[in-house]
Design a protein around this motif. Structure first.
Motif, PDB file in Angstrom:
ATOM      1  N   ALA A  51       5.501  11.728  12.539  1.00  0.00           N
ATOM      2  CA  ALA A  51       5.968  12.822  11.684  1.00  0.00           C
ATOM      3  C   ALA A  51       4.916  13.161  10.634  1.00  0.00           C
ATOM      4  O   ALA A  51       4.664  14.349  10.357  1.00  0.00           O
ATOM      5  N   ARG A  52       4.301  12.138  10.058  1.00  0.00           N
ATOM      6  CA  ARG A  52       3.238  12.385   9.081  1.00  0.00           C
ATOM      7  C   ARG A  52       2.056  13.100   9.727  1.00  0.00           C
ATOM      8  O   ARG A  52       1.504  14.047   9.166  1.00  0.00           O
ATOM      9  N   ALA A  53       1.665  12.652  10.899  1.00  0.00           N
ATOM     10  CA  ALA A  53       0.530  13.254  11.601  1.00  0.00           C
ATOM     11  C   ALA A  53       0.824  14.691  12.007  1.00  0.00           C
ATOM     12  O   ALA A  53      -0.061  15.551  11.940  1.00  0.00           O
ATOM     13  N   GLU A  54       2.061  14.958  12.391  1.00  0.00           N
ATOM     14  CA  GLU A  54       2.415  16.332  12.768  1.00  0.00           C
ATOM     15  C   GLU A  54       2.207  17.278  11.582  1.00  0.00           C
ATOM     16  O   GLU A  54       1.745  18.406  11.760  1.00  0.00           O
ATOM     17  N   CYS A  55       2.518  16.807  10.391  1.00  0.00           N
ATOM     18  CA  CYS A  55       2.320  17.629   9.200  1.00  0.00           C
ATOM     19  C   CYS A  55       0.848  17.762   8.836  1.00  0.00           C
ATOM     20  O   CYS A  55       0.424  18.796   8.313  1.00  0.00           O
ATOM     21  N   ALA A  56       0.071  16.728   9.091  1.00  0.00           N
ATOM     22  CA  ALA A  56      -1.308  16.678   8.591  1.00  0.00           C
ATOM     23  C   ALA A  56      -2.361  17.164   9.580  1.00  0.00           C
ATOM     24  O   ALA A  56      -3.395  17.670   9.160  1.00  0.00           O
ATOM     25  N   LEU A  57      -2.115  16.989  10.868  1.00  0.00           N
ATOM     26  CA  LEU A  57      -3.127  17.375  11.853  1.00  0.00           C
ATOM     27  C   LEU A  57      -3.039  18.878  12.089  1.00  0.00           C
ATOM     28  O   LEU A  57      -2.044  19.372  12.594  1.00  0.00           O
ATOM     29  N   GLY A  58      -4.065  19.576  11.741  1.00  0.00           N
ATOM     30  CA  GLY A  58      -4.063  21.026  11.897  1.00  0.00           C
ATOM     31  C   GLY A  58      -4.590  21.498  13.236  1.00  0.00           C
ATOM     32  O   GLY A  58      -4.535  22.684  13.537  1.00  0.00           O
ATOM     33  N   PHE A  59      -5.082  20.586  14.049  1.00  0.00           N
ATOM     34  CA  PHE A  59      -5.684  20.944  15.324  1.00  0.00           C
ATOM     35  C   PHE A  59      -4.755  20.495  16.446  1.00  0.00           C
ATOM     36  O   PHE A  59      -4.570  19.288  16.674  1.00  0.00           O
ATOM     37  N   ALA A  60      -4.144  21.452  17.123  1.00  0.00           N
ATOM     38  CA  ALA A  60      -3.108  21.158  18.123  1.00  0.00           C
ATOM     39  C   ALA A  60      -3.564  20.186  19.212  1.00  0.00           C
ATOM     40  O   ALA A  60      -2.793  19.303  19.601  1.00  0.00           O
ATOM     41  N   PRO A  61      -4.787  20.299  19.750  1.00  0.00           N
ATOM     42  CA  PRO A  61      -5.200  19.335  20.771  1.00  0.00           C
ATOM     43  C   PRO A  61      -5.231  17.892  20.255  1.00  0.00           C
ATOM     44  O   PRO A  61      -4.921  16.960  21.004  1.00  0.00           O
ATOM     45  N   ASP A  62      -5.566  17.692  18.980  1.00  0.00           N
ATOM     46  CA  ASP A  62      -5.518  16.336  18.423  1.00  0.00           C
ATOM     47  C   ASP A  62      -4.089  15.820  18.383  1.00  0.00           C
ATOM     48  O   ASP A  62      -3.815  14.676  18.755  1.00  0.00           O
ATOM     49  N   TYR A  63      -3.160  16.654  17.934  1.00  0.00           N
ATOM     50  CA  TYR A  63      -1.764  16.218  17.880  1.00  0.00           C
ATOM     51  C   TYR A  63      -1.240  15.925  19.281  1.00  0.00           C
ATOM     52  O   TYR A  63      -0.521  14.944  19.488  1.00  0.00           O
ATOM     53  N   GLU A  64      -1.619  16.727  20.253  1.00  0.00           N
ATOM     54  CA  GLU A  64      -1.175  16.492  21.638  1.00  0.00           C
ATOM     55  C   GLU A  64      -1.714  15.165  22.156  1.00  0.00           C
ATOM     56  O   GLU A  64      -1.006  14.419  22.833  1.00  0.00           O
ATOM     57  N   GLN A  65      -2.945  14.853  21.847  1.00  0.00           N
ATOM     58  CA  GLN A  65      -3.525  13.565  22.244  1.00  0.00           C
ATOM     59  C   GLN A  65      -2.746  12.412  21.597  1.00  0.00           C
ATOM     60  O   GLN A  65      -2.436  11.414  22.257  1.00  0.00           O
ATOM     61  N   LEU A  66      -2.414  12.574  20.344  1.00  0.00           N
ATOM     62  CA  LEU A  66      -1.640  11.557  19.636  1.00  0.00           C
ATOM     63  C   LEU A  66      -0.236  11.434  20.219  1.00  0.00           C
ATOM     64  O   LEU A  66       0.282  10.330  20.385  1.00  0.00           O
ATOM     65  N   ARG A  67       0.373  12.559  20.535  1.00  0.00           N
ATOM     66  CA  ARG A  67       1.714  12.535  21.132  1.00  0.00           C
ATOM     67  C   ARG A  67       1.696  11.771  22.463  1.00  0.00           C
ATOM     68  O   ARG A  67       2.603  11.001  22.760  1.00  0.00           O
ATOM     69  N   ARG A  68       0.641  11.960  23.247  1.00  0.00           N
ATOM     70  CA  ARG A  68       0.525  11.223  24.508  1.00  0.00           C
ATOM     71  C   ARG A  68       0.381   9.725  24.272  1.00  0.00           C
ATOM     72  O   ARG A  68       0.969   8.916  24.992  1.00  0.00           O
ATOM     73  N   ARG A  69      -0.399   9.351  23.263  1.00  0.00           N
ATOM     74  CA  ARG A  69      -0.552   7.925  22.936  1.00  0.00           C
ATOM     75  C   ARG A  69       0.796   7.326  22.541  1.00  0.00           C
ATOM     76  O   ARG A  69       1.179   6.263  22.992  1.00  0.00           O
ATOM     77  N   HIS A  70       1.532   8.048  21.706  1.00  0.00           N
ATOM     78  CA  HIS A  70       2.862   7.593  21.288  1.00  0.00           C
ATOM     79  C   HIS A  70       3.773   7.437  22.518  1.00  0.00           C
ATOM     80  O   HIS A  70       4.454   6.421  22.660  1.00  0.00           O
TER      81      HIS A  70
END
Length: 78
Positions: A51-70
């Motif tokens: 949830a914190r990363a979703e608010c802070a990461l402004g670059f969608a591909p980075d968030y998608e990579q993180l979502r996959r790791r999760h």
């Protein structure tokens, strides 16, 4: 221990993909240790870190990579 360590790291590193990825990996591995209570606490912290990363990461591909790791550790629940 979890409450003393992970919230600050997850908060301060939420906008840095390298830190956010490492937090997810460490929490995921701790969750796999075989202890049900540790799994529950690790999952809760992993969800909060997402949830914190979703608010802070402004670059969608980075968030998608993180979502996959999760998802690798916890399924599709973010």
């Amino acid at each position: 221990m979890f409450d003393d360590v992970f919230p600050a790291i997850a908060r301060d590193g939420a906008g840095l993909i390298e830190v956010a990825m490492r937090v997810q990996r460490v929490l995921g591995e701790l969750g796999r240790c075989g202890d049900a209570h540790m799994n529950t606490v690790a999952r809760r912290h992993a969800v909060l870190a997402m949830a914190r990363a979703e608010c802070a990461l402004g670059f969608a591909p980075d968030y998608e990579q993180l979502r996959r790791r999760h998802a690798d550790y916890w399924g599709d629940q973010a």
